[in-house]
Every structure is written in structure tokens, then in C-alpha cells.
Design a protein around this motif. Structure first.
Motif, short mmCIF file in Angstrom:
data_model
loop_
_atom_site.label_atom_id
_atom_site.label_comp_id
_atom_site.label_asym_id
_atom_site.label_seq_id
_atom_site.Cartn_x
_atom_site.Cartn_y
_atom_site.Cartn_z
N THR A 121 0.80 -1.23 0.00
CA THR A 121 0.00 0.00 0.00
C THR A 121 0.83 1.27 0.00
O THR A 121 0.52 2.23 -0.71
N PHE A 122 1.92 1.29 0.79
CA PHE A 122 2.58 2.57 1.06
C PHE A 122 4.03 2.68 0.56
O PHE A 122 4.63 3.75 0.69
N SER A 123 4.61 1.61 0.02
CA SER A 123 6.03 1.65 -0.31
C SER A 123 6.37 2.73 -1.34
O SER A 123 7.33 3.50 -1.19
N ARG A 124 5.58 2.81 -2.40
CA ARG A 124 5.91 3.79 -3.44
C ARG A 124 5.60 5.21 -2.98
O ARG A 124 6.32 6.16 -3.34
N ASP A 125 4.56 5.39 -2.19
CA ASP A 125 4.28 6.71 -1.62
C ASP A 125 5.45 7.17 -0.75
O ASP A 125 5.82 8.34 -0.75
N PHE A 126 6.04 6.25 -0.03
CA PHE A 126 7.22 6.54 0.80
C PHE A 126 8.41 6.94 -0.06
O PHE A 126 9.14 7.90 0.25
N LEU A 127 8.61 6.22 -1.17
CA LEU A 127 9.74 6.52 -2.05
C LEU A 127 9.66 7.95 -2.60
O LEU A 127 10.68 8.65 -2.72
N LEU A 128 8.46 8.37 -2.94
CA LEU A 128 8.29 9.71 -3.50
C LEU A 128 8.62 10.80 -2.49
O LEU A 128 8.87 11.95 -2.88
N GLN A 129 8.65 10.45 -1.22
CA GLN A 129 8.98 11.42 -0.19
C GLN A 129 10.45 11.40 0.19
O GLN A 129 10.91 12.25 0.96
N ALA A 185 13.69 7.86 -11.72
CA ALA A 185 13.71 6.63 -12.49
C ALA A 185 13.43 5.42 -11.61
O ALA A 185 12.75 4.47 -12.03
N LEU A 186 13.93 5.43 -10.39
CA LEU A 186 13.72 4.30 -9.47
C LEU A 186 12.29 4.29 -8.96
O LEU A 186 11.67 3.22 -8.85
N THR A 187 11.73 5.45 -8.64
CA THR A 187 10.35 5.47 -8.16
C THR A 187 9.40 4.99 -9.26
O THR A 187 8.38 4.36 -8.96
N VAL A 208 16.59 -0.83 -4.04
CA VAL A 208 16.53 -1.82 -5.12
C VAL A 208 16.54 -3.24 -4.55
O VAL A 208 15.74 -4.10 -4.96
N ILE A 209 17.43 -3.49 -3.59
CA ILE A 209 17.50 -4.82 -2.96
C ILE A 209 16.19 -5.13 -2.26
O ILE A 209 15.68 -6.26 -2.31
N SER A 210 15.62 -4.13 -1.60
CA SER A 210 14.34 -4.30 -0.91
C SER A 210 13.25 -4.73 -1.89
O SER A 210 12.48 -5.65 -1.61
N ALA A 211 13.17 -4.06 -3.04
CA ALA A 211 12.15 -4.40 -4.05
C ALA A 211 12.34 -5.82 -4.57
O ALA A 211 11.37 -6.56 -4.75
N ILE A 212 13.60 -6.21 -4.82
CA ILE A 212 13.89 -7.56 -5.30
C ILE A 212 13.50 -8.60 -4.26
O ILE A 212 12.87 -9.61 -4.56
N PHE A 213 13.88 -8.33 -3.01
CA PHE A 213 13.55 -9.26 -1.93
C PHE A 213 12.04 -9.40 -1.75
O PHE A 213 11.53 -10.51 -1.60
#
Length: 375
Positions: A223-231, A238-240, A294-299
Motif C-alpha cells: 500500500t505505502f512503499s511507493r508513496d514513501f519513495l516519492l517522499q 527513475a527508481l520510483t 533496489v534490494i528491498s524491491a527484489i527481496f
């Protein structure tokens, strides 16, 4: 029935119901929040509606599958996915958005148990486990496609959901043509929805508790991972944009859950998936640079699909005489945990911050290591 042919229609249907109708909300949430002026707590409540719908639908699926047939439930899942996403595309406030999220969420609960039933009736026994896990990996395909579409469509989340609706109708037609009608029409010989033994229920307690805990911990990430990245200031755009694609591509590895569980054992597979799942949230909560993200997303992508695949095998192994119940139970409990996780995560994020939320939820997932499948 050829298992590959079933995977070719089952995997994209799960991609639609899970990747598009359910988990895409977390990806486009930043744009929806900006457009409809929704705060994190409201976003968490709306997200929990999807999990509530899932719980209702999966119970209904297990209750009525033998009456209406697994094929019909799969078709209804496609219809609710398309209908819900169509409503989301036209939402102009939090109420209409919540209605669309709820209806779309019904599709996920309606789609999983029927495929287990179809596989049991039509696929050779030695191919059932990998067929189940590969169809389950459709979540990753849907997640990756969602990420790609958002990159091209940018902040136009309404058009994104309109395209999702069109794809849902196409996949619905394919399933209509490929999924065979009920193999056995003798109602007296069909398994009752909740026909399980006391011994099976006793053996299922570790599965019940671990599914709840893992559902809680992964809800915040979806729910919130990408919202967190934008902050986060140090994370490039590019990563977001590619974050969801990384999760989806990594999730394809989860399709090997059936293979690895047969090679290294169900217990080892379970422990590996839980450790990686918890580590993904921990890395995100502590991240200040690109590499840990990046590692977090892969995991997360690989471990989430792998973990759900392991839970499917675990449940079916316990409830050998009722495979749809064995699949439906852990998915129901995951959804219950995810519903609570979305509510709690939204409140924690609003009052304490995303960093603390992801760290706390990581610790919750590690608690699940105390439970284990019996050999």
C-alpha cells in the motif's frame, strides 16, 4: 487438460485480479491522493476494503464453488475485476473510490480457490504443485505490467484503470473459451466446502498464525512503499517509476516455489521466504540511498510470491481431501492480516512516519519464523 494451457489463461487472470484489481492501488496511490485529496489514514481504510472484499469473496467461493462450478466463479471474478476497475477510473471522491476498490477486491477472492479445483480435476497429480504456483505467480506479471503502464501514462491513473478494465475483459473471454465445464456433475459426490477433519484443523494452527502475521507485514509494503519513495529526497525519479517493475520481475522467481519446496523441503522454503520478506521491509524502513531500495524491491517481489506459493502447498498438504479449502484458508488469513495491516499501517505512517512503520512491520514478519510446516 494440458497444464501449460491452463497456466496460459490462469496466470493472466491472476495478473488481472491481483496485480491490477488489488495491488495496483498502492502504485497509483500518490496520484490518487493528490487528485482526490486523501490522507494516509483514509488511504489505509480504502485499501482495507479490498482485503475485506477478498475475505468475503473467498468464503463465498469455498461455499458455493461446488454448486455453481469453478469455471463460473472464475468468470465472475473477471467480471467483478472489470466492473470494479471501471468504477475506480471514474471515481471523484473517497466514497466512490472505496466502492470500486471493494468490488475489484472481490475478484481476488473469487479467482484463487476455483483454479485449485480446476487443477485437481483436470491436471495430472505430478504437475499440480508447479501449476498452482505458476498460476499464483500471475500477481508478479500484473505488478510489472502496472509499473510499465504507469511509466508511460504518468499521473493519468484514470486512463490506467480504463486500460486495466479492457485487459480484464479480454482475459475473461480467454478463460471462457479454455476452462472446461465441471468434470463431475453428480452433486452427491462433490466435496463439501468446509469438509475437513479435526486432525487437519489441529495441524493447521501454525499455518493460520503465520498467514495472519505475514499478511499484516506485507500489507504496508503493497500500500505505502511507493508513496514513501516519492517522499525520499535521495531516490531518483527513475527508481520510483521502475520500483513496481522490479517487484514484478523479481516475483517471477516465486513461480519456482513448487520446484524448490520439492528440492529443499517445505520448511526450508518457508523460512527463506519469511526472512527475505521481513528483510525487504526492514531495508526500506532504514534506506537512505538507491541500492538498499533496489534490494528491498527484489527481496519483496520474489519472497512475497514465493511465500504465497509455499502457503498454498502447505495448506493443500494439510487438507489433502479438500484442495480448494487448503488453498483458500491461507489466502483468507493473509487477507485478514492485510486488512489489519493496512489500517494500522496508515495510522502509524500518519502519526509516526513511514520509517518506523516499515521497521515495526519487519519485526512482525520475523515472529512468523517460530511457526513451521510439519515434514
Amino acid at each position: 487438460m494440458d497444464s501449460k494451457r491452463l497456466i496460459m489463461v490462469g496466470l493472466p487472470m491472476i495478473a488481472v485480479t491481483y496485480g491490477f484489481a488489488r495491488f495496483s492501488y498502492g502504485l497509483v496511490l500518490p496520484y490518487i491522493r493528490e487528485s482526490l485529496d486523501i490522507n494516509p489514514s483514509e488511504a489505509g481504510v480504502i485499501s482495507s476494503l479490498s482485503y475485506l472484499a477478498y475475505c468475503i469473496a473467498i468464503i463465498m467461493a469455498m461455499l458455493y464453488m461446488q454448486k455453481v462450478g469453478s469455471r463460473m466463479l472464475i468468470l465472475i471474478a473477471g467480471i467483478t475485476a472489470a466492473m470494479g476497475m471501471g468504477i475506480i477510473s471514474m471515481a471523484n471522491d473517497s466514497i466512490s473510490l472505496g466502492i470500486g476498490i471493494f468490488i475489484a477486491g472481490l475478484s481476488t477472492g473469487l479467482s484463487s480457490p476455483p483454479y485449485a479445483d480446476v487443477i485437481k480435476k483436470w491436471v495430472d497429480q505430478n504437475k499440480r504443485s508447479p501449476t498452482n504456483t505458476w498460476i499464483n505467480a500471475g500477481t508478479s506479471l500484473g505488478t510489472a505490467l502496472t509499473g510499465i503502464m504507469v511509466i508511460f501514462l504518468g499521473t493519468n491513473w484514470r486512463l490506467t484503470y480504463l486500460l486495466f478494465t479492457l485487459i480484464a475483459f479480454i482475459i475473461l473471454i480467454l478463460n471462457y473459451k479454455v476452462i472446461p465445464k465441471t468434470k463431475d456433475t453428480n452433486k452427491n459426490r462433490q466435496t463439501q466446502a468446509f469438509h475437513v477433519t479435526k486432525k487437519d484443523v489441529g495441524n493447521a494452527y501454525p499455518l493460520i498464525l503465520s498467514s495472519l502475521l505475514l499478511g499484516i507485514t506485507c500489507a504496508a509494503y503493497w500500500t505505502f512503499s511507493r508513496d514513501f519513495l516519492l517522499q525520499m529526497e535521495n531516490i531518483p525519479e527513475a527508481l520510483t517509476q521502475g520500483f513496481w517493475i522490479i517487484i514484478g520481475i523479481a516475483g517471477v522467481l516465486g513461480g519456482f516455489a513448487g520446484y524448490f519446496s520439492s528440492k529443499i523441503g517445505l520448511l526450508s522454503s518457508y523460512r527463506v521466504s519469511v526472512i527475505f520478506l521481513g528483510t525487504s521491509s526492514l531495508l526500506l524502513g532504514l534506506s537512505t540511498s538507491v541500492l538498499p531500495v533496489v534490494i528491498s524491491a527484489i527481496f519483496f517481489g520474489s519472497s512475497y510470491i514465493f511465500m504465497t506459493g509455499v502457503l498454498i502447498i502447505w495448506g493443500i498438504n494439510i487438507f489433502k481431501t479438500n484442495s480448494s479449502f487448503g488453498l483458500g484458508l491461507p489466502f483468507l488469513l493473509l487477507a485478514l492480516g492485510q486488512g489489519f495491516g493496512s489500517l494500522i499501517g496508515g495510522m502509524v505512517a500518519e502519526f509516526i512516519g513511514y520509517e518506523v512503520m516499515f521497521t515495526v512491520f519487519a519485526m512482525i514478519s520475523f515472529i512468523a519464523l517460530i511457526f513451521k510446516p510439519k515434514k
